[in-house]
Design an enzyme around this catalytic site. Structure first.
Site, PDB file in Angstrom:
ATOM      1  N   PHE A 236       0.613   5.206  -2.683  1.00  9.16           N
ATOM      2  CA  PHE A 236       0.977   4.454  -1.692  1.00  9.16           C
ATOM      3  C   PHE A 236      -0.595   3.950  -1.237  1.00  9.16           C
ATOM      4  O   PHE A 236      -1.035   3.711   0.252  1.00  9.16           O
ATOM      5  CB  PHE A 236       0.912   5.542  -0.775  1.00  9.16           C
ATOM      6  CG  PHE A 236       2.178   6.823  -0.582  1.00  9.16           C
ATOM      7  CD1 PHE A 236       3.712   5.991  -0.962  1.00  9.16           C
ATOM      8  CD2 PHE A 236       1.505   7.923  -1.632  1.00  9.16           C
ATOM      9  CE1 PHE A 236       4.235   8.070  -0.809  1.00  9.16           C
ATOM     10  CE2 PHE A 236       2.555   8.870  -1.127  1.00  9.16           C
ATOM     11  CZ  PHE A 236       4.002   8.704  -1.513  1.00  9.16           C
ATOM     12  N   ASP A 257       2.213   1.954  -5.262  1.00 10.80           N
ATOM     13  CA  ASP A 257       2.577   1.209  -4.269  1.00 10.80           C
ATOM     14  C   ASP A 257       3.932   0.937  -4.595  1.00 10.80           C
ATOM     15  O   ASP A 257       4.301   0.258  -5.640  1.00 10.80           O
ATOM     16  CB  ASP A 257       2.382   0.561  -3.027  1.00 10.80           C
ATOM     17  CG  ASP A 257       3.063   0.604  -1.509  1.00 10.80           C
ATOM     18  OD1 ASP A 257       1.745   0.787  -1.300  1.00 10.80           O
ATOM     19  OD2 ASP A 257       4.115   0.257  -1.503  1.00 10.80           O
ATOM     20  N   SER A 258       4.941   1.246  -3.756  1.00 13.09           N
ATOM     21  CA  SER A 258       6.584   0.625  -4.192  1.00 13.09           C
ATOM     22  C   SER A 258       6.623  -0.787  -3.672  1.00 13.09           C
ATOM     23  O   SER A 258       7.622  -1.350  -3.936  1.00 13.09           O
ATOM     24  CB  SER A 258       7.398   1.571  -3.306  1.00 13.09           C
ATOM     25  OG  SER A 258       8.040   1.357  -1.889  1.00 13.09           O
ATOM     26  N   ASP A 304      -2.009   8.560   0.506  1.00 13.42           N
ATOM     27  CA  ASP A 304      -1.272   8.177   2.247  1.00 13.42           C
ATOM     28  C   ASP A 304      -0.356   7.738   2.258  1.00 13.42           C
ATOM     29  O   ASP A 304      -0.259   7.113   2.439  1.00 13.42           O
ATOM     30  CB  ASP A 304      -2.480   6.957   2.184  1.00 13.42           C
ATOM     31  CG  ASP A 304      -2.641   6.268   3.325  1.00 13.42           C
ATOM     32  OD1 ASP A 304      -2.178   7.416   4.093  1.00 13.42           O
ATOM     33  OD2 ASP A 304      -3.112   5.312   3.864  1.00 13.42           O
ATOM     34  N   CYS A 344      -0.217  10.224   8.764  1.00 14.31           N
ATOM     35  CA  CYS A 344       0.036   9.620   9.698  1.00 14.31           C
ATOM     36  C   CYS A 344       1.341  10.307  10.899  1.00 14.31           C
ATOM     37  O   CYS A 344       1.758   9.536  11.776  1.00 14.31           O
ATOM     38  CB  CYS A 344      -0.094   8.308   9.638  1.00 14.31           C
ATOM     39  SG  CYS A 344       1.508   7.587   8.952  1.00 14.31           S
TER      40      CYS A 344
HETATM   41  N1  SAH Z   1      -3.383   3.776   1.995  1.00 12.92           N
HETATM   42  C1  SAH Z   1      -2.560   2.258   3.109  1.00 12.92           C
HETATM   43  C2  SAH Z   1      -1.477   2.704   3.956  1.00 12.92           C
HETATM   44  C3  SAH Z   1      -0.293   3.399   2.696  1.00 12.92           C
HETATM   45  S1  SAH Z   1       0.848   3.178   4.412  1.00 12.92           S
HETATM   46  C4  SAH Z   1      -3.252   1.599   3.912  1.00 12.92           C
HETATM   47  O1  SAH Z   1      -4.509   1.979   3.833  1.00 12.92           O
HETATM   48  O2  SAH Z   1      -3.663   0.292   3.808  1.00 12.92           O
HETATM   49  C5  SAH Z   1       2.004   3.360   2.980  1.00 12.92           C
HETATM   50  C6  SAH Z   1       2.711   2.611   1.486  1.00 12.92           C
HETATM   51  O3  SAH Z   1       3.610   3.549   1.098  1.00 12.92           O
HETATM   52  C7  SAH Z   1       3.318   1.128   2.200  1.00 12.92           C
HETATM   53  O4  SAH Z   1       2.812   0.593   0.899  1.00 12.92           O
HETATM   54  C8  SAH Z   1       4.156   1.418   1.707  1.00 12.92           C
HETATM   55  O5  SAH Z   1       4.928   0.766   0.912  1.00 12.92           O
HETATM   56  C9  SAH Z   1       4.701   2.370   0.584  1.00 12.92           C
HETATM   57  N2  SAH Z   1       5.959   2.911  -0.424  1.00 12.92           N
HETATM   58  C10 SAH Z   1       6.330   4.002   0.945  1.00 12.92           C
HETATM   59  N3  SAH Z   1       7.166   4.943   0.149  1.00 12.92           N
HETATM   60  C11 SAH Z   1       6.975   5.111  -1.254  1.00 12.92           C
HETATM   61  C12 SAH Z   1       7.293   5.852  -2.303  1.00 12.92           C
HETATM   62  N4  SAH Z   1       8.311   6.524  -2.155  1.00 12.92           N
HETATM   63  N5  SAH Z   1       6.823   5.533  -3.306  1.00 12.92           N
HETATM   64  C13 SAH Z   1       5.514   4.531  -3.420  1.00 12.92           C
HETATM   65  N6  SAH Z   1       4.846   3.559  -2.150  1.00 12.92           N
HETATM   66  C14 SAH Z   1       5.562   4.027  -1.361  1.00 12.92           C
END
Ligand code: SAH
Length: 401
Positions: A236, A257-258, A304, A344
């Site tokens: 993530f 990330d997705s 995250d 969060c």
């Molecule tokens: N770690 C990052 C913030 C993460 S926010 C930082 O420090 O900036 C959460 C992220 O999860 C987002 O970018 C969103 O696109 C991603 N996300 C949400 N669902 C997801 C999934 N099922 N698989 C992969 N990424 C995902």
């Protein structure tokens, strides 16, 4: 908005004894179910709150539609609202100077105003170097006069190249505010480069999530960089906040990330910092399942995810989601490996989160030692007695065997 902010005769809202008790406990919200009378009070009024006998409890923002009907502004009668607003903004800026101060010259991306925690309910302002990003979350903060006051005060103190408003359409709907688009409120500059802990990031006023970046993780990035080593996986990863900090310490870093647009910015951020990072567009749940099944191993893993529990009712399913992710990550860590795991969701308490992690370690047959139990960066203040202001958990653990 009625009456005009600044007028000295404010309408009165009476609240129940339960509402009074809540305010006496130090909280700043009163729910709609605790409103005794608010007849004829227009949406987004500044009001005087009183108990059932008419005794004043202070000045507040009234919302005609949110379940949080009252957000306290002051325990006193605030006769000159625009002056109070200006003072609060100046105080929030001064507070950042005190807590971040000259001690951290490597950072010019941080939160300047955090709503209730800065005594400005419904106003969020983030600084990305020379651009300010603003969010309005309540009816009162949306009034034209309030906006003008906020913008002029920010401009006076910080002289930004531009100020952008980032609109969350869902919040406007909940507050029954007319739709609005994200636009520049002042200036013409639409992108900049900002720094957190000396690491550089692109910021584009109208792209990305939240107000642009996850500034609340800044101190956790720095803490993570202290312990990270070997081969690292940032799950993530969004625009690469953790991954870029890991790259300074690790032999190899992969971010997952997705969101393709997020990964495109992540790649530009890597180039900006002269780092080589592998980015994978995938569903994190599927990818971790595959990697765990094929015996992939890492020395550092960051988790995250987005907030899994948006309401209290989601708590159980959220904890199951967190456990699945943490279980798989723990299985993939080599002995001596570092797990950085975050949540969060306000509705998942630190105790809930640690309990989930303990259960995941047990099921993964791993011994996990707590290195640090952390929260949000201090430019996102936590106001004691208002538990909702504390939402981020970041646990750093070390896998022994
Ligand atoms: N770690 C990052 C913030 C993460 S926010 C930082 O420090 O900036 C959460 C992220 O999860 C987002 O970018 C969103 O696109 C991603 N996300 C949400 N669902 C997801 C999934 N099922 N698989 C992969 N990424 C995902």
């Amino acid at each position: 908005m009625s009456p005009t902010p600044g007028s000295s005769v404010l309408p009165k809202v009476k609240i129940s004894s339960r509402g009074v008790a809540r305010l006496k406990s130090g909280h700043v919200w009163v729910y709609r179910s605790d409103i005794v009378s608010a007849e004829g009070i227009s949406a987004g009024s500044v009001v005087v709150v009183s108990d059932q006998r008419g005794k004043s409890l202070g000045t507040a923002f009234y919302s005609s539609s949110s379940q949080i009907a009252i957000r306290m502004l002051s325990r006193e009668a605030a006769a000159d609202f625009p002056a109070l607003l200006r003072q609060r903004i100046a105080d929030a800026i001064a507070y950042r100077e005190t807590i971040l101060g000259g001690a951290d010259r490597n950072t010019n991306g941080y939160r300047l105003i955090f709503s209730e925690a800065d005594f400005l309910p419904g106003l969020i302002v983030d600084r990305y170097n020379d651009i300010l990003s603003l969010q309005v979350l309540t009816q009162v903060m949306d009034a034209d006069l309030v906006r003008e006051t906020v913008i002029s005060e920010l401009a006076e103190h910080l002289d930004p190249a531009s100020i952008v408003e980032r609109v969350d359409p869902r919040v406007r709907e909940l507050e029954t505010l007319p739709p609005r688009s994200s636009v520049l409120l002042q200036g013409t500059k639409t992108s900049t480069i900002f720094t957190m802990n000396g690491v550089q990031f692109h910021f584009d006023v109208l792209e990305g999530q939240k107000t642009g970046a996850f500034l609340d993780q800044r101190e956790n990035y720095a803490a993570t960089a202290q312990y990270a080593h070997g081969e690292a996986l940032d799950v993530f990863c969004y625009q690469g906040g953790f991954a870029l900090h890991l790259a300074a310490r690790c032999s190899q870093v992969t971010g997952v990330d997705s969101s393709r647009p997020a990964l495109e910015v992540a790649d530009q951020n890597a180039a900006l910092n002269g780092r080589e990072i592998e980015w994978i567009e995938a569903n994190a749940f599927d990818l971790l399942k595959d990697y765990a099944a094929s015996n992939r191993r890492y020395d550092t893993i960051v988790l995250d995810p987005p907030a899994f529990a948006k309401t209290k009712r989601d708590l159980d399913s959220a904890l199951r989601g967190y456990k699945e992710l943490n279980l798989r990550a723990l299985k993939m860590l080599r002995p001596g490996g570092i797990l950085v795991t975050c949540s969060c969701s306000y509705h998942v308490s630190q105790a809930n989160f640690l309990e989930m992690l303990a259960a995941a370690a047990l099921d993964a047959h791993r011994s996990l030692r707590l290195v640090e139990v952390r929260g949000q960066a201090k430019d996102h203040p936590i106001l004691l007695n208002v538990p909702e202001t504390a939402y981020l958990k970041c646990v750093i653990g070390s896998v022994s065997h």
